[in-house]
Enzyme design. Structure first.
Site, PDB file in Angstrom:
ATOM      1  N   TRP A 171       2.318  41.065  36.394  1.00  0.00           N
ATOM      2  CA  TRP A 171       1.046  40.345  36.467  1.00  0.00           C
ATOM      3  C   TRP A 171       1.202  38.914  35.978  1.00  0.00           C
ATOM      4  O   TRP A 171       0.577  37.989  36.543  1.00  0.00           O
ATOM      5  CB  TRP A 171      -0.031  41.098  35.688  1.00  0.00           C
ATOM      6  CG  TRP A 171      -0.093  42.538  36.092  1.00  0.00           C
ATOM      7  CD1 TRP A 171       0.078  43.634  35.296  1.00  0.00           C
ATOM      8  CD2 TRP A 171      -0.289  43.052  37.422  1.00  0.00           C
ATOM      9  NE1 TRP A 171      -0.006  44.786  36.032  1.00  0.00           N
ATOM     10  CE2 TRP A 171      -0.226  44.471  37.334  1.00  0.00           C
ATOM     11  CE3 TRP A 171      -0.503  42.461  38.662  1.00  0.00           C
ATOM     12  CZ2 TRP A 171      -0.387  45.287  38.451  1.00  0.00           C
ATOM     13  CZ3 TRP A 171      -0.651  43.286  39.775  1.00  0.00           C
ATOM     14  CH2 TRP A 171      -0.594  44.671  39.660  1.00  0.00           C
ATOM     15  N   ASP A 189      -5.245  36.947  30.331  1.00  0.00           N
ATOM     16  CA  ASP A 189      -5.652  38.018  31.235  1.00  0.00           C
ATOM     17  C   ASP A 189      -5.721  39.291  30.403  1.00  0.00           C
ATOM     18  O   ASP A 189      -4.707  39.853  30.005  1.00  0.00           O
ATOM     19  CB  ASP A 189      -4.633  38.163  32.361  1.00  0.00           C
ATOM     20  CG  ASP A 189      -4.879  39.386  33.242  1.00  0.00           C
ATOM     21  OD1 ASP A 189      -5.883  40.092  33.031  1.00  0.00           O
ATOM     22  OD2 ASP A 189      -4.048  39.637  34.132  1.00  0.00           O
ATOM     23  N   LYS A 216     -10.685  48.740  34.812  1.00  0.00           N
ATOM     24  CA  LYS A 216      -9.859  49.553  33.914  1.00  0.00           C
ATOM     25  C   LYS A 216     -10.737  50.275  32.885  1.00  0.00           C
ATOM     26  O   LYS A 216     -10.753  51.491  32.800  1.00  0.00           O
ATOM     27  CB  LYS A 216      -8.847  48.674  33.178  1.00  0.00           C
ATOM     28  CG  LYS A 216      -8.025  47.762  34.074  1.00  0.00           C
ATOM     29  CD  LYS A 216      -7.016  48.511  34.899  1.00  0.00           C
ATOM     30  CE  LYS A 216      -6.086  47.561  35.617  1.00  0.00           C
ATOM     31  NZ  LYS A 216      -5.082  48.248  36.437  1.00  0.00           N
TER      32      LYS A 216
END
Length: 357
Positions: free
Chosen positions: A100, A169, A193
């Site tokens: 990511w 993030d 999530k």
């Protein structure tokens, strides 16, 4: 319907009581005679919902004055692009903790020079780099980190404060534990999530950083657009924001982020203990000092054995134990809504599978 034990990495398990509330209220939102997916985002009913959601975020996260909260679309992938478009002027620094962070670097590079200030690549991203290993260059606009890596099962235990704007993030450990929001200049999270269904991103932006944002980019890429239009420049993801609101009420009722962290540490300990007592039958990917509270990653001796483990787990209603395709192995994602009972059942299954094999 018999519900399973859901260890999917995202979209992932949601609190059962929230799902039941959403089901009950779906046809008639707040006595409007309409579903939440039918009401106008310009209506008073929706505006009250959004205002309540922002107030709840400020309460549970203790967000100080001087920050804006906006709701965006496009997931984390759009944020990989937007943060660079807004704030990359000279060069951007990144701590590379895996896939990511790499994607964020690649997207931001369209807008200017970027560099790795530190990387965990030599250890196959099984460890978060030490803060002392972060090397910054002159004329750096910001430092970017990924707080938790779902693929490798690593999580920052302490955040770096190195005199630069810090962009984070936080998609996969958002609202899993208290954080000092004042340490961040931009903190964003895809909600799929821990907080809701896919379709919305929460971004928390410090006003002093926003004032430095570029304006020579398309309007839809500017954070300023969404701040100035209160997240309604275009139609926001109404249902996802409503769902976030319900989860925030659930967190608030259940003791806030301090209680979430206590329970998450209890759950993680149950699963990690099953790995540690296996005498190498299960091998954790993450170094002990970098272990995630949200994503427990591990390997077995062979891919065939891992496949058998996943299949046997599914037969026991333990779903989502296959590791990410880029890493392989196994993974249990134990987000806020995953119960202690689910982790206990998983650990018992791990012990039984090891003994049988």
């Amino acid at each position: 319907m018999e519900r399973v034990y859901n260890f999917n990495a995202g979209p992932s398990a949601m609190p059962l009581s929230v799902l039941q509330t959403v089901q009950r209220d779906f046809l008639d939102f707040n006595h409007t005679g309409m579903s939440i997916v039918e009401i106008s985002h310009r209506s008073a009913a929706y505006q009250e919902l959004q205002a309540d959601t922002i107030a709840l975020l400020k309460k549970v996260m203790r967000i100080p004055v001087g920050y804006h909260i906006v709701f965006l679309q496009g997931g984390g992938s759009m944020q990989f692009l937007m943060h660079g478009a807004n704030f990359l002027k000279r060069r951007g620094a990144y701590v590379n903790t895996g896939v990511w962070a790499t994607k964020a670097m690649e997207a931001a590079a369209f807008f200017g020079p970027i560099y790795e200030a530190a990387s965990g690549k030599k250890e196959d991203f099984g460890r978060i780099p030490e803060i002392d290993a972060i090397h910054l260059q002159n004329d750096t606009d910001y430092l970017y980190i990924t707080s938790n890596n779902t693929i490798y099962g690593t999580e920052w235990q302490q955040y770096p404060h190195l005199g630069l704007p810090l962009i984070c993030d936080a998609s996969s450990d958002f609202l899993a534990r208290p954080v000092h929001v004042a340490d961040f200049d931009l903190l964003y999270a895809g909600v799929q999530k821990n907080v809701g269904p896919a379709g919305a991103v929460v971004a928390i932006i410090k006003d002093t950083l926003l004032q430095q944002a570029r304006t020579d980019i398309p309007v839809m890429l500017q954070y300023r657009t969404f701040v100035e239009h209160d997240s309604t420049y275009n139609t926001p993801p109404v249902f996802a924001i409503y769902f976030v609101n319900q989860v925030l009420h659930w967190i608030d009722r259940n003791g806030g982020l301090t209680a979430m962290e206590i329970r998450n540490r209890q759950k993680a300990a149950i699963v990690y203990d099953a790995i540690d007592r296996s005498n190498g039958f299960y091998r954790g990917h993450a170094a002990v000092d970098s272990r995630s509270l949200m994503n427990v990653t591990f390997r077995l001796a062979t891919p065939e054995l891992e496949k058998a483990f996943v299949a046997a787990g599914a037969a026991r209603r333990l779903i989502g134990l296959k590791g990410h395709r880029s890493l392989g192995g196994c993974r249990a994602s134990i987000y806020n809504a995953v119960t202690v009972e689910a982790c206990e059942v998983l650990a018992e299954f791990m012990d039984e599978f090891r003994k049988r094999r």
